[in-house]
Scaffold this motif. Structure first.
Motif, mmCIF file in Angstrom:
data_model
loop_
_atom_site.group_PDB
_atom_site.id
_atom_site.type_symbol
_atom_site.label_atom_id
_atom_site.label_comp_id
_atom_site.label_asym_id
_atom_site.label_seq_id
_atom_site.Cartn_x
_atom_site.Cartn_y
_atom_site.Cartn_z
ATOM 1 N N LYS A 120 3.499 6.044 -5.485
ATOM 2 C CA LYS A 120 3.315 6.153 -6.938
ATOM 3 C C LYS A 120 2.289 7.226 -7.274
ATOM 4 C CE LYS A 120 4.461 1.464 -8.490
ATOM 5 N NZ LYS A 120 3.922 0.211 -9.078
ATOM 6 N N LYS A 121 1.249 7.328 -6.455
ATOM 7 C CA LYS A 121 0.166 8.250 -6.726
ATOM 8 C C LYS A 121 0.468 9.665 -6.243
ATOM 9 C CE LYS A 121 -4.805 8.895 -6.015
ATOM 10 N NZ LYS A 121 -6.033 8.350 -5.384
ATOM 11 N N GLU A 122 1.095 9.795 -5.067
ATOM 12 C CA GLU A 122 1.244 11.113 -4.450
ATOM 13 C C GLU A 122 2.692 11.521 -4.200
ATOM 14 O OE1 GLU A 122 -1.309 11.833 -1.130
ATOM 15 O OE2 GLU A 122 -2.897 10.521 -1.882
ATOM 16 N N GLY A 129 3.686 12.589 -0.096
ATOM 17 C CA GLY A 129 2.314 12.201 0.200
ATOM 18 C C GLY A 129 2.195 11.002 1.118
ATOM 19 N N LEU A 130 3.313 10.382 1.423
ATOM 20 C CA LEU A 130 3.297 9.196 2.283
ATOM 21 C C LEU A 130 3.367 9.591 3.753
ATOM 22 C CD1 LEU A 130 3.466 6.095 2.659
ATOM 23 C CD2 LEU A 130 5.960 6.342 2.538
ATOM 24 N N THR A 131 2.338 9.244 4.503
ATOM 25 C CA THR A 131 2.350 9.407 5.959
ATOM 26 C C THR A 131 1.745 8.144 6.571
ATOM 27 O OG1 THR A 131 0.131 10.380 6.129
ATOM 28 C CG2 THR A 131 1.985 11.900 5.735
ATOM 29 N N ILE A 132 2.117 7.857 7.791
ATOM 30 C CA ILE A 132 1.571 6.683 8.475
ATOM 31 C C ILE A 132 0.061 6.814 8.616
ATOM 32 C CG2 ILE A 132 1.549 5.378 10.628
ATOM 33 C CD1 ILE A 132 4.088 4.916 9.083
ATOM 34 N N ARG A 133 -0.403 8.031 8.944
ATOM 35 C CA ARG A 133 -1.842 8.241 9.125
ATOM 36 C C ARG A 133 -2.611 7.995 7.828
ATOM 37 N NH1 ARG A 133 -4.557 10.207 13.143
ATOM 38 N NH2 ARG A 133 -2.618 10.814 14.207
ATOM 39 N N LYS A 134 -2.103 8.522 6.726
ATOM 40 C CA LYS A 134 -2.772 8.336 5.433
ATOM 41 C C LYS A 134 -2.742 6.859 5.029
ATOM 42 C CE LYS A 134 -2.185 11.629 2.537
ATOM 43 N NZ LYS A 134 -1.613 12.561 1.525
ATOM 44 N N LEU A 135 -1.633 6.216 5.320
ATOM 45 C CA LEU A 135 -1.489 4.795 5.010
ATOM 46 C C LEU A 135 -2.501 3.970 5.798
ATOM 47 C CD1 LEU A 135 0.366 3.026 3.255
ATOM 48 C CD2 LEU A 135 1.895 2.821 5.224
ATOM 49 N N ALA A 136 -2.654 4.289 7.074
ATOM 50 C CA ALA A 136 -3.611 3.575 7.923
ATOM 51 C C ALA A 136 -5.034 3.757 7.417
ATOM 52 C CB ALA A 136 -3.488 4.064 9.362
ATOM 53 N N SER A 137 -5.342 4.966 6.960
ATOM 54 C CA SER A 137 -6.681 5.237 6.439
ATOM 55 C C SER A 137 -6.971 4.388 5.217
ATOM 56 C CB SER A 137 -6.797 6.720 6.095
ATOM 57 O OG SER A 137 -8.049 6.997 5.504
ATOM 58 N N THR A 162 0.832 -1.202 0.000
ATOM 59 C CA THR A 162 0.000 0.000 0.000
ATOM 60 C C THR A 162 0.868 1.254 0.000
ATOM 61 O OG1 THR A 162 -1.688 -1.213 1.251
ATOM 62 C CG2 THR A 162 -1.910 1.171 1.152
ATOM 63 N N ALA A 163 1.971 1.232 0.728
ATOM 64 C CA ALA A 163 2.884 2.382 0.759
ATOM 65 C C ALA A 163 3.462 2.629 -0.627
ATOM 66 C CB ALA A 163 4.001 2.126 1.763
ATOM 67 N N ARG A 164 3.819 1.564 -1.319
ATOM 68 C CA ARG A 164 4.368 1.691 -2.665
ATOM 69 C C ARG A 164 3.338 2.317 -3.610
ATOM 70 N NH1 ARG A 164 5.376 -3.171 -3.074
ATOM 71 N NH2 ARG A 164 7.436 -3.175 -2.120
ATOM 72 N N PRO A 212 11.283 1.009 -12.486
ATOM 73 C CA PRO A 212 11.844 2.337 -12.231
ATOM 74 C C PRO A 212 11.412 2.933 -10.902
ATOM 75 C CG PRO A 212 10.147 2.434 -13.925
ATOM 76 C CD PRO A 212 10.449 0.990 -13.700
ATOM 77 N N PHE A 213 10.185 2.690 -10.495
ATOM 78 C CA PHE A 213 9.703 3.230 -9.225
ATOM 79 C C PHE A 213 10.475 2.631 -8.052
ATOM 80 C CE2 PHE A 213 6.911 2.429 -5.566
ATOM 81 C CZ PHE A 213 6.771 3.737 -5.114
ATOM 82 N N GLU A 214 10.557 1.290 -8.029
ATOM 83 C CA GLU A 214 11.294 0.628 -6.950
ATOM 84 C C GLU A 214 12.764 1.031 -6.958
ATOM 85 O OE1 GLU A 214 9.067 -0.796 -8.835
ATOM 86 O OE2 GLU A 214 7.600 -1.731 -7.485
#
Length: 205
Positions: free
Chosen positions: A27-29, A33-41, A21-23, A103-105
C-alpha cells in the motif's frame, strides 16, 4: 500446550503477521517496493525466517491472492436458501461490492499478473476448490439442471464472472467516472448479464 503445538501456533502467527505487513508495505510503496529483505526489516526478524514460509516474492503475492479468495467467498454465505438464479445475482453483486470496499486487495487478487497470472488453475481447481469461482459454478449448474439457463456450465460461469470483474475493475480504477449511481450501475450490469445468459445457449469455451 505441548512444544509442537506452540511451534505450530508461532508459525501460524508469524505467517499471518507477514501477510499483514506485506499488504501494508505494498500500500505504501507499491508492488515494486515489496522485498523479503525489506519485509523482514519491518518485522524485526531475519530474511531467512520469512524464506521458510515464502520461497520468494512471487510466493508471497500468491499467498495474498489466495487469502483474498477466502475473503470474497465469505460474502457468499448470505446466498444460502435463495433460488439459484437470485443467488447468482446476489453473488455477482457481492463480488462487485467486495472490490469497491477492498480495492487494494482486489487489485492484488484479480488485477495483477504477478498473482492471478501465475496461479496454476485447472478447471477442476476452479469448479471444485476455488472459494470464489466454485460457489458461482455450482449455482450455474443448478440453474442449468432446472432449465433456467442453457449451455456449458463452465462457460456460463466464466462469462458471468468476467462481466462482473469488468464492472468491478471500472469502479475501482475510474474513480471519477460520471456515474449517476454506482450501485445502480452494478445492478444494471449484473441484470444485463443474467438476461443475456438466459436468452442464449452458451457453448463451451
Amino acid at each position: 500446550m505441548t512444544l509442537p503445538k506452540r511451534r505450530e501456533r508461532y508459525r501460524a502467527e508469524l505467517r499471518a503477521e507477514t501477510l499483514t505487513t506485506a499488504r501494508e508495505l505494498i500500500k505504501k510503496e507499491g508492488y515494486e517496493g515489496l522485498t523479503i529483505r525489506k519485509l523482514a526489516s519491518r518485522m524485526d526478524c531475519s530474511p531467512m525466517a520469512l524464506y521458510s514460509y515464502f520461497a520468494d516474492k512471487q510466493a508471497l503475492l500468491i499467498a495474498l491472492a489466495l487469502e483474498g479468495f477466502e475473503k470474497v467467498a465469505k460474502r457468499f454465505d448470505s446466498t444460502t436458501g435463495r433460488d439459484p438464479l437470485s443467488a447468482i445475482r446476489k453473488i455477482l453483486l457481492d463480488y462487485i461490492a467486495y472490490a469497491e470496499e477492498n480495492p487494494f486487495e482486489y487489485r492484488i487478487l484479480f488485477m495483477s499478473i504477478e498473482t492471478l497470472g501465475e496461479l496454476e488453475l485447472t478447471r477442476e481447481d476452479l469448479q471444485e476448490r476455488n472459494p470464489a469461482f466454485g460457489p458461482l459454478f455450482k449455482l450455474v449448474e443448478a440453474c442449468i439442471k432446472a432449465g433456467v439457463l442453457q449451455g456449458d456450465p463452465f462457460a456460463v460461469t466464466t462469462v458471468l464472472w468476467t462481466g462482473a470483474h469488468g464492472a468491478a475493475a471500472l469502479l475501482i480504477t475510474a474513480t471519477k467516472f460520471p456515474f449517476a449511481s454506482r450501485e445502480s450501475y452494478a445492478e444494471e450490469v449484473v441484470d444485463t448479464l443474467l438476461s443475456g445468459v438466459q436468452n442464449r445457449v452458451i457453448a463451451p469455451i
